[in-house]
Design an enzyme around this catalytic site. Structure first.
Site, short mmCIF file in Angstrom:
data_model
loop_
_atom_site.label_atom_id
_atom_site.label_comp_id
_atom_site.label_asym_id
_atom_site.label_seq_id
_atom_site.Cartn_x
_atom_site.Cartn_y
_atom_site.Cartn_z
N ASN A 273 0.82 -1.21 0.00
CA ASN A 273 0.00 0.00 0.00
C ASN A 273 0.85 1.26 0.00
O ASN A 273 0.54 2.23 -0.69
CB ASN A 273 -0.93 0.00 1.21
CG ASN A 273 -2.09 -0.97 1.06
OD1 ASN A 273 -2.54 -1.26 -0.03
ND2 ASN A 273 -2.58 -1.48 2.20
N HIS A 278 -3.28 2.47 -2.09
CA HIS A 278 -4.32 1.57 -1.58
C HIS A 278 -5.15 0.94 -2.70
O HIS A 278 -5.61 -0.20 -2.57
CB HIS A 278 -5.24 2.32 -0.61
CG HIS A 278 -4.57 2.63 0.70
ND1 HIS A 278 -4.47 1.71 1.71
CD2 HIS A 278 -3.95 3.76 1.15
CE1 HIS A 278 -3.84 2.24 2.75
NE2 HIS A 278 -3.51 3.49 2.43
N ASP A 282 -5.82 -2.96 -3.27
CA ASP A 282 -7.12 -3.61 -3.49
C ASP A 282 -7.07 -4.55 -4.69
O ASP A 282 -7.64 -5.64 -4.67
CB ASP A 282 -8.21 -2.56 -3.70
CG ASP A 282 -8.52 -1.79 -2.42
OD1 ASP A 282 -8.11 -2.25 -1.34
OD2 ASP A 282 -9.16 -0.72 -2.51
N GLU A 308 -6.10 -7.95 5.02
CA GLU A 308 -5.37 -8.88 4.15
C GLU A 308 -5.46 -10.32 4.66
O GLU A 308 -4.64 -11.17 4.31
CB GLU A 308 -3.89 -8.46 4.04
CG GLU A 308 -3.11 -8.51 5.34
CD GLU A 308 -3.17 -7.21 6.14
OE1 GLU A 308 -2.27 -6.98 6.95
OE2 GLU A 308 -4.12 -6.42 5.94
#
Length: 389
Positions: A273, A278, A282, A308
């Site tokens: 990230n 971010h 994803d 996660e």
């Protein structure tokens, strides 16, 4: 101005007719509902016609002439209709069963509708021998318009045909003054229009209710998906896993099977990230979810627990088998190249494995698998650890 008015009215009519159109599923549902109505109403009509014929048969017969002919024809017509209605009931009983072709059911429904209109037409013509009345035709038109869900275009054709036949039959039969014949023709026209209006209203009501129910079911399915589905990966969520574990624990308690729970966590996911953002993280989670989903057995359940973390319920899997399964998944992830923002990224995953004993709460199984996962992290990550017994 007149042509413009006609064009506007024509467009409104076309729009109204187009709004009445439905898909094949709704048509089939209407036919299915009509078959059920035929099944329930046919024996009632059979009994009613039988009693009507019996009442005429028991009354004293006229000496001769038109009245005697009329009475005999009415008796014969009612007994015949009673017999045919009973046969229709038997046919509807067979056809309403699941698996019957919608086309076969449609033939029954429209055939019965035409038959009922014909009955009203015939008995009304018989009545012309002694009286000026279209009451039987009115009753049968009302039955068809109220009881059966007919597609408007077909209903219009059916009612129109019934009126045209009745209109012509009154002329052919004669026997009455032109004024009476004309009056009966007008009354029959009004009756037919009333029947079509009832049929149209019944269809609109059925269509509206069906579409509303379909919308409600669709909304309920969406709510169910939201309740049991992870919106990011499309996998089931923890609520779904809780129910699966509960069912599996019952099997484990009975001694029918062994089951394992795998708790999976991406190592150093924060760095992904921080490096790529971010949204890229994803994307990685979605790709990992698809990779794991393609690697678990069909009877296994994979869910995203949150962040996660992923959890796998592996039915029929002992603790040792669960460890070997987890090791295969670990190597699969380690050797996979994830594509993020045009870059190839490699990640690793730590996995904790715990057995379902059948003697603890659902939360305890998560805790034991989580402790095994923590041990794998402590051992240097990219490891598989089994719960300590």
């Amino acid at each position: 101005m007149t042509m413009r008015w006609l064009r506007v009215r024509w467009r409104l009519l076309r729009r109204t007719l187009s709004e009445l159109r439905v898909d094949e599923q709704t048509k089939n549902l209407a036919i299915e509902a009509s078959v059920k109505r035929i099944f329930w109403t046919a024996p009632v009509l059979a009994l009613g016609n039988f009693l009507a014929g019996l009442s005429f048969w028991l009354r004293s017969a006229p000496a001769a002439g038109q009245e005697l002919l009329w009475q005999n024809l009415v008796i014969g017509a009612n007994f015949t209709v009673s017999l045919i209605s009973g046969l229709i009931w038997l046919l509807a009983w067979r056809i309403k069963r699941p698996g019957t072709s919608p086309k076969v059911q449609a033939v029954l429904v429209y055939g019965v509708a035409a038959y009922v209109l014909a009955v009203g037409l015939v008995i009304s013509l018989i009545d012309q021998l002694v009286m000026s009345s279209v009451t039987p035709f009115l009753l049968c038109v009302t039955i068809v318009g109220t009881f059966y869900y007919l597609y408007p275009h077909y209903a219009l054709a059916l009612f129109s045909l019934a009126y045209l036949i009745f209109h012509r039959a009154l002329i052919v039969m004669g026997g009455s003054s032109p004024q009476i014949i004309h009056s009966n023709q007008v009354n029959a026209l009004i009756v037919t229009a009333l029947g079509f209006a009832l049929s149209l209203l019944s269809w609109i009501h059925f269509r509206t209710i069906t579409l509303q129910q379909r919308t409600i079911r669709g909304q309920q399915m969406k709510l169910s998906e939201l309740a049991y589905q992870d919106p990011l990966t499309g996998l089931p969520n923890r609520r779904f896993m809780d129910e699966r574990i509960k069912a599996e624990v019952a099997l484990v308690k009975s001694g029918c099977t062994e089951s394992s729970l795998l708790m999976c966590d991406i190592d150093h996911f924060k760095s992904v990230n921080d490096t790529y953002g971010h949204l890229a993280g994803d994307d990685l989670l979605r790709e990992l979810a698809a990779l794991l989903q393609s690697s678990v057995r069909e009877n296994s359940t994979l869910v995203r627990l949150g962040g996660e973390e992923f959890v796998i319920l592996a039915p029929g899997t002992s603790l040792d088998e669960g460890k070997r399964f987890a090791e295969r998944l670990r190597k699969l992830v380690e050797n996979h190249r994830f594509l993020i923002c045009g870059h190839e990224v490699r990640i690793t995953m730590s996995i904790g494995v715990a057995a379902l004993t059948g003697s603890e709460d659902i939360r305890d199984y998560y805790n034991r698998a989580d402790r095994a996962l923590y041990a794998a992290k402590e051992q240097g990550r990219n490891q598989v650890s089994v719960e300590a017994r």
